[in-house]
Design a protein around this motif. Structure first.
Motif, PDB file in Angstrom:
ATOM      1  N   PRO A  45       0.890  -1.383  -0.037  1.00  0.00           N
ATOM      2  CA  PRO A  45       0.057  -0.069   0.001  1.00  0.00           C
ATOM      3  C   PRO A  45       0.735   1.252   0.079  1.00  0.00           C
ATOM      4  O   PRO A  45       2.085   1.213   0.667  1.00  0.00           O
ATOM      5  CB  PRO A  45      -0.856   0.111   1.409  1.00  0.00           C
ATOM      6  CG  PRO A  45      -0.420  -1.333   1.990  1.00  0.00           C
ATOM      7  CD  PRO A  45       0.762  -1.884   1.143  1.00  0.00           C
ATOM      8  N   GLN A  46       0.147   2.194  -0.455  1.00  0.00           N
ATOM      9  CA  GLN A  46       1.158   3.721  -0.640  1.00  0.00           C
ATOM     10  C   GLN A  46       1.545   4.077   0.915  1.00  0.00           C
ATOM     11  O   GLN A  46       2.468   4.884   0.984  1.00  0.00           O
ATOM     12  CB  GLN A  46       0.105   4.691  -1.088  1.00  0.00           C
ATOM     13  CG  GLN A  46       1.022   5.997  -1.424  1.00  0.00           C
ATOM     14  CD  GLN A  46       2.192   5.807  -2.250  1.00  0.00           C
ATOM     15  OE1 GLN A  46       2.203   5.236  -3.385  1.00  0.00           O
ATOM     16  NE2 GLN A  46       3.483   6.531  -1.999  1.00  0.00           N
ATOM     17  N   ARG A  47       0.642   3.730   1.792  1.00  0.00           N
ATOM     18  CA  ARG A  47       0.884   4.208   3.110  1.00  0.00           C
ATOM     19  C   ARG A  47       2.264   3.266   3.782  1.00  0.00           C
ATOM     20  O   ARG A  47       3.163   4.146   4.243  1.00  0.00           O
ATOM     21  CB  ARG A  47      -0.205   3.695   4.104  1.00  0.00           C
ATOM     22  CG  ARG A  47      -0.346   4.118   5.482  1.00  0.00           C
ATOM     23  CD  ARG A  47      -1.465   3.684   6.116  1.00  0.00           C
ATOM     24  NE  ARG A  47      -1.300   3.672   7.636  1.00  0.00           N
ATOM     25  CZ  ARG A  47      -1.018   2.412   8.021  1.00  0.00           C
ATOM     26  NH1 ARG A  47      -1.596   1.298   7.477  1.00  0.00           N
ATOM     27  NH2 ARG A  47      -0.653   2.409   9.463  1.00  0.00           N
ATOM     28  N   PHE A  48       2.591   2.086   3.086  1.00  0.00           N
ATOM     29  CA  PHE A  48       3.642   1.568   3.488  1.00  0.00           C
ATOM     30  C   PHE A  48       5.011   2.077   2.776  1.00  0.00           C
ATOM     31  O   PHE A  48       6.137   2.394   3.161  1.00  0.00           O
ATOM     32  CB  PHE A  48       3.689  -0.028   3.316  1.00  0.00           C
ATOM     33  CG  PHE A  48       5.008  -0.549   4.125  1.00  0.00           C
ATOM     34  CD1 PHE A  48       4.952  -0.725   5.465  1.00  0.00           C
ATOM     35  CD2 PHE A  48       6.074  -0.972   3.242  1.00  0.00           C
ATOM     36  CE1 PHE A  48       6.104  -1.227   6.014  1.00  0.00           C
ATOM     37  CE2 PHE A  48       7.075  -1.478   3.754  1.00  0.00           C
ATOM     38  CZ  PHE A  48       7.027  -1.570   5.414  1.00  0.00           C
ATOM     39  N   LYS A  49       4.702   2.383   1.339  1.00  0.00           N
ATOM     40  CA  LYS A  49       5.743   2.791   0.487  1.00  0.00           C
ATOM     41  C   LYS A  49       6.322   4.100   1.088  1.00  0.00           C
ATOM     42  O   LYS A  49       7.401   4.506   0.996  1.00  0.00           O
ATOM     43  CB  LYS A  49       5.116   3.090  -0.905  1.00  0.00           C
ATOM     44  CG  LYS A  49       4.924   1.806  -1.726  1.00  0.00           C
ATOM     45  CD  LYS A  49       4.572   2.024  -3.153  1.00  0.00           C
ATOM     46  CE  LYS A  49       4.105   1.041  -3.848  1.00  0.00           C
ATOM     47  NZ  LYS A  49       3.288   1.443  -4.903  1.00  0.00           N
ATOM     48  N   SER A  50       5.233   4.975   1.863  1.00  0.00           N
ATOM     49  CA  SER A  50       5.710   6.404   1.982  1.00  0.00           C
ATOM     50  C   SER A  50       6.668   6.222   3.379  1.00  0.00           C
ATOM     51  O   SER A  50       7.586   7.043   3.547  1.00  0.00           O
ATOM     52  CB  SER A  50       4.380   7.141   2.677  1.00  0.00           C
ATOM     53  OG  SER A  50       3.672   7.395   1.352  1.00  0.00           O
ATOM     54  N   ILE A  51       6.672   5.103   4.096  1.00  0.00           N
ATOM     55  CA  ILE A  51       7.465   4.991   5.112  1.00  0.00           C
ATOM     56  C   ILE A  51       8.558   4.751   4.819  1.00  0.00           C
ATOM     57  O   ILE A  51       9.671   5.147   5.392  1.00  0.00           O
ATOM     58  CB  ILE A  51       6.862   3.678   6.246  1.00  0.00           C
ATOM     59  CG1 ILE A  51       5.429   4.358   6.703  1.00  0.00           C
ATOM     60  CG2 ILE A  51       7.680   3.118   7.095  1.00  0.00           C
ATOM     61  CD1 ILE A  51       4.790   3.097   7.687  1.00  0.00           C
ATOM     62  N   VAL A  52       8.715   3.746   3.738  1.00  0.00           N
ATOM     63  CA  VAL A  52       9.868   3.367   3.166  1.00  0.00           C
ATOM     64  C   VAL A  52      10.796   4.609   2.589  1.00  0.00           C
ATOM     65  O   VAL A  52      11.925   4.747   2.668  1.00  0.00           O
ATOM     66  CB  VAL A  52       9.773   2.279   2.300  1.00  0.00           C
ATOM     67  CG1 VAL A  52      11.332   1.767   1.655  1.00  0.00           C
ATOM     68  CG2 VAL A  52       9.072   1.051   2.612  1.00  0.00           C
ATOM     69  N   ASP A  53       9.973   5.497   1.818  1.00  0.00           N
ATOM     70  CA  ASP A  53      10.638   6.592   1.287  1.00  0.00           C
ATOM     71  C   ASP A  53      11.179   7.437   2.487  1.00  0.00           C
ATOM     72  O   ASP A  53      11.997   8.036   2.327  1.00  0.00           O
ATOM     73  CB  ASP A  53       9.438   7.317   0.519  1.00  0.00           C
ATOM     74  CG  ASP A  53       9.106   6.853  -0.773  1.00  0.00           C
ATOM     75  OD1 ASP A  53       9.928   5.863  -1.343  1.00  0.00           O
ATOM     76  OD2 ASP A  53       8.041   7.352  -1.423  1.00  0.00           O
TER      77      ASP A  53
END
Ligand code: FAD
Length: 292
Positions: A228-236
């Motif tokens: 999910p984008q929510r998790f991708k944002s964490i990685v970013d």
């Protein structure tokens, strides 16, 4: 104790997964990590089985040690796709002789090039055949099997995947553990569909805490899971700061687990990847929720 019995008990519970070393020089460090996880007293621990069976002895040794030395129920994984009937028979006997009552029956991933091979000569083509052989063996086992909320990569569609899943349950699987997922809605949709298809056994969601950025690509490649984008944002935001990424990854997994418990799921399996610190941090986050 059989996991099928454990799953009938009340309360919010958690189990952890560990994997055996690939080579003997790593055995002691892996054993030490699994012991630290066992000392956290999870409901049970599963020990994976190296594809091809080359590390099968380690799977059994670790599973035996968890149960005998630490009193934690163990679930020994067993794969069949690269094995003969004779080898599998021996492995089942080894598991029985080790006093282990729970087997996770899996096909195993196809090695590169096997996808297009003539499968008619194989002893095992699917996990359901292994489940039948375990049932027919003289051990008295509780059998678990794998399921895929986002559909197994080889399946043409979810309907077909669920038909084959039902065959595994009809053959004797008493509980199912899911492939990792990062969006709980995918799990809730899957649960609805399998219940509608008449699969009524317990389903244990599998949650993978992603604690470093390198794990992301590997996890997606292995599982095909949607990120999910929510998790991708964490990685970013935190991917280049290892301590921050670890903390955020544990928080994300904790959040998924709390949501699952809050929505009626009582039992969760955490892919703890031989990391006692991660297993311990998740338990700390849930200390007032989990059943003692
Ligand atoms: P199957 O149930 O045989 O399914 C594989 C594919 O075949 C699916 O597409 C299914 O729909 C289809 N299928 C099933 N039955 C039939 C049939 N009768 N006719 C036609 N098609 C059919 N791998 C390891 O090597 N070691 C491990 O310890 C391990 N542990 C795992 C634990 C969990 C919880 C999960 C989710 C996976 C694990 N894996 C492990 C990975 C697993 O081996 C792979 O995902 C493998 O590709 C499929 O295994 P399976 O048991 O689900 O196979």
């Amino acid at each position: 104790m059989k996991i099928s019995e454990l799953l009938k008990t009340d309360g919010y519970r958690m189990s952890f997964e560990v994997f055996p070393p690939k080579t003997s020089d790593k055995y002691d460090s892996v054993q030490a990590a699994t012991e630290k996880i066992a000392q956290l007293h999870p409901a049970f621990m599963s020990v994976t089985y190296g594809a091809g069976g080359g590390t099968s002895k380690y799977t059994l040794d670790i599973a035996k040690n968890i149960e005998k030395s630490h009193g934690v129920i163990s679930l020994a994984h067993l794969t069949c796709v690269n094995s003969t009937k004779e080898t599998v028979k021996e492995r089942i006997k080894d598991i029985r002789d080790a006093g282990i009552k729970n087997i996770m029956a899996l096909r195993g991933d196809l090695a590169p090039g096997m996808e297009d091979a003539d499968r008619s000569t194989w002893d095992y083509r699917h996990a359901v055949e292994l489940i039948r052989d375990i049932k027919e063996s003289d051990g008295d086992f509780c059998i678990g099997a794998a399921c895929y909320p986002e559909v197994h990569p080889e399946s043409a569609n979810q309907r077909e995947d669920i038909i084959h899943l039902r065959e595994k349950v009809e053959a004797g699987a008493e509980f199912l553990t899911t492939q990792m997922f990062f969006d709980n809605n995918l799990f809730y949709n899957f649960l609805y569909k399998i219940r509608e298809a008449g699969i009524s056994c317990p389903i244990i969601p599998g949650i993978m805490p992603i604690t470093n950025a390198n794990q992301v690509e590997r996890a997606i490649k292995l599982s095909g899971s949607f990120m999910p984008q929510r998790f991708k944002s964490i990685v970013d935001a935190f991917g280049e700061n290892p301590a921050a990424m670890r903390q955020a990854g544990i928080a994300y997994a904790t959040d998924q687990i709390i949501d699952l418990y809050a929505n009626g799921i009582r039992f969760i399996h955490v892919y703890s990847m031989n990391k006692p610190d991660v297993a311990s941090a998740i338990l700390d986050n849930l200390s007032d929720i989990l059943t003692k």
